[in-house]
Design a protein around this motif. Structure first.
Motif, PDB file in Angstrom:
ATOM      1  N   ALA A   1       0.844  -1.198   0.000  1.00  0.00           N
ATOM      2  CA  ALA A   1       0.000   0.000   0.000  1.00  0.00           C
ATOM      3  C   ALA A   1       0.880   1.249   0.000  1.00  0.00           C
ATOM      4  CB  ALA A   1      -0.918  -0.001   1.220  1.00  0.00           C
ATOM      5  N   SER A   2       0.354   2.311  -0.556  1.00  0.00           N
ATOM      6  CA  SER A   2       1.077   3.589  -0.556  1.00  0.00           C
ATOM      7  C   SER A   2       0.742   4.349   0.721  1.00  0.00           C
ATOM      8  CB  SER A   2       0.671   4.431  -1.760  1.00  0.00           C
ATOM      9  OG  SER A   2      -0.675   4.872  -1.607  1.00  0.00           O
ATOM     10  N   GLY A   3       1.487   5.402   0.993  1.00  0.00           N
ATOM     11  CA  GLY A   3       1.195   6.259   2.137  1.00  0.00           C
ATOM     12  C   GLY A   3      -0.206   6.847   2.053  1.00  0.00           C
ATOM     13  N   ALA A   4      -0.613   7.243   0.853  1.00  0.00           N
ATOM     14  CA  ALA A   4      -1.965   7.795   0.666  1.00  0.00           C
ATOM     15  C   ALA A   4      -3.025   6.736   0.940  1.00  0.00           C
ATOM     16  CB  ALA A   4      -2.120   8.359  -0.743  1.00  0.00           C
ATOM     17  N   ASP A   5      -2.783   5.508   0.464  1.00  0.00           N
ATOM     18  CA  ASP A   5      -3.711   4.403   0.735  1.00  0.00           C
ATOM     19  C   ASP A   5      -3.843   4.175   2.238  1.00  0.00           C
ATOM     20  OD1 ASP A   5      -4.020   3.879  -2.020  1.00  0.00           O
ATOM     21  OD2 ASP A   5      -2.399   2.387  -2.016  1.00  0.00           O
TER      22      ASP A   5
ATOM     23  N   PRO B   1       7.023   0.104  -8.941  1.00  0.00           N
ATOM     24  CA  PRO B   1       7.709  -0.261 -10.189  1.00  0.00           C
ATOM     25  C   PRO B   1       7.349   0.603 -11.399  1.00  0.00           C
ATOM     26  CG  PRO B   1       6.225  -2.022  -9.477  1.00  0.00           C
ATOM     27  CD  PRO B   1       6.232  -0.983  -8.408  1.00  0.00           C
ATOM     28  N   THR B   2       6.127   1.182 -11.413  1.00  0.00           N
ATOM     29  CA  THR B   2       5.744   1.965 -12.589  1.00  0.00           C
ATOM     30  C   THR B   2       5.428   3.421 -12.285  1.00  0.00           C
ATOM     31  OG1 THR B   2       3.440   1.243 -12.369  1.00  0.00           O
ATOM     32  CG2 THR B   2       4.864  -0.036 -13.845  1.00  0.00           C
ATOM     33  N   HIS B   3       5.184   3.762 -11.027  1.00  0.00           N
ATOM     34  CA  HIS B   3       4.880   5.143 -10.642  1.00  0.00           C
ATOM     35  C   HIS B   3       6.023   5.670  -9.787  1.00  0.00           C
ATOM     36  CE1 HIS B   3       0.827   4.724 -12.190  1.00  0.00           C
ATOM     37  NE2 HIS B   3       0.688   3.614 -11.502  1.00  0.00           N
ATOM     38  N   GLY B   4       6.914   6.409 -10.399  1.00  0.00           N
ATOM     39  CA  GLY B   4       8.146   6.842  -9.757  1.00  0.00           C
ATOM     40  C   GLY B   4       7.993   7.585  -8.447  1.00  0.00           C
TER      41      GLY B   4
END
Length: 136
Positions: free
Chosen positions: A37-41, A72-75
């Motif tokens: 998960a991302s920080g925003a998630d 891997p795809t969103h820098g």
């Protein structure tokens, strides 16, 4: 809100022996279910701001309970994962939190608990719809 605040306070006390805060436990729990998960998630899942979440994540990273790595795809996005120590600490803390939940539900029938949970979910959904309609 009163019950939630009392639960948060009890969790802070119960989690102290595991060197975790309620917010940190929440993040580790979400990551156990949603690795990467991302920080925003995580901020959305834990009902906090991205700024507050960054502080929690920085502390967890310093304690080697999580690792952050580029998507891997969103820098610009960093994916967050539990370390083995994070998994261990989370598992060690689970019984304390489960005990609080059992104590909260003590002396209530399963039907009463189900009714309260149904009402809380429905009330939250209604408030979210109202908020969205007024923001539009």
């Amino acid at each position: 809100r009163q019950a939630w605040m009392a639960l948060q306070s009890a969790m802070e006390t119960a989690l102290r022996e595991h060197a975790l805060t309620a917010a940190q436990y929440g993040v580790l729990s979400v990551l156990a279910r949603e690795p990467g998960a991302s920080g925003a998630d995580l901020a959305r899942a834990c009902h906090t701001t991205p700024q507050a979440m960054n502080g929690v994540l920085a502390t967890l990273e310093r304690q080697s309970l999580i690792e952050r790595e580029p998507h891997p795809t969103h820098g610009r996005i960093l994916q967050v994962n539990l370390t083995s120590e994070g998994e261990r600490r989370l598992e060690a803390a689970h019984p304390a939190v489960r005990g609080l939940h059992r104590e909260m539900e003590r002396d209530f029938t399963p039907e009463e608990i189900a009714a309260v949970k149904t009402w809380l979910v429905a009330a939250a959904q209604r408030m979210e719809r109202i908020t969205k309609s007024r923001a539009a």
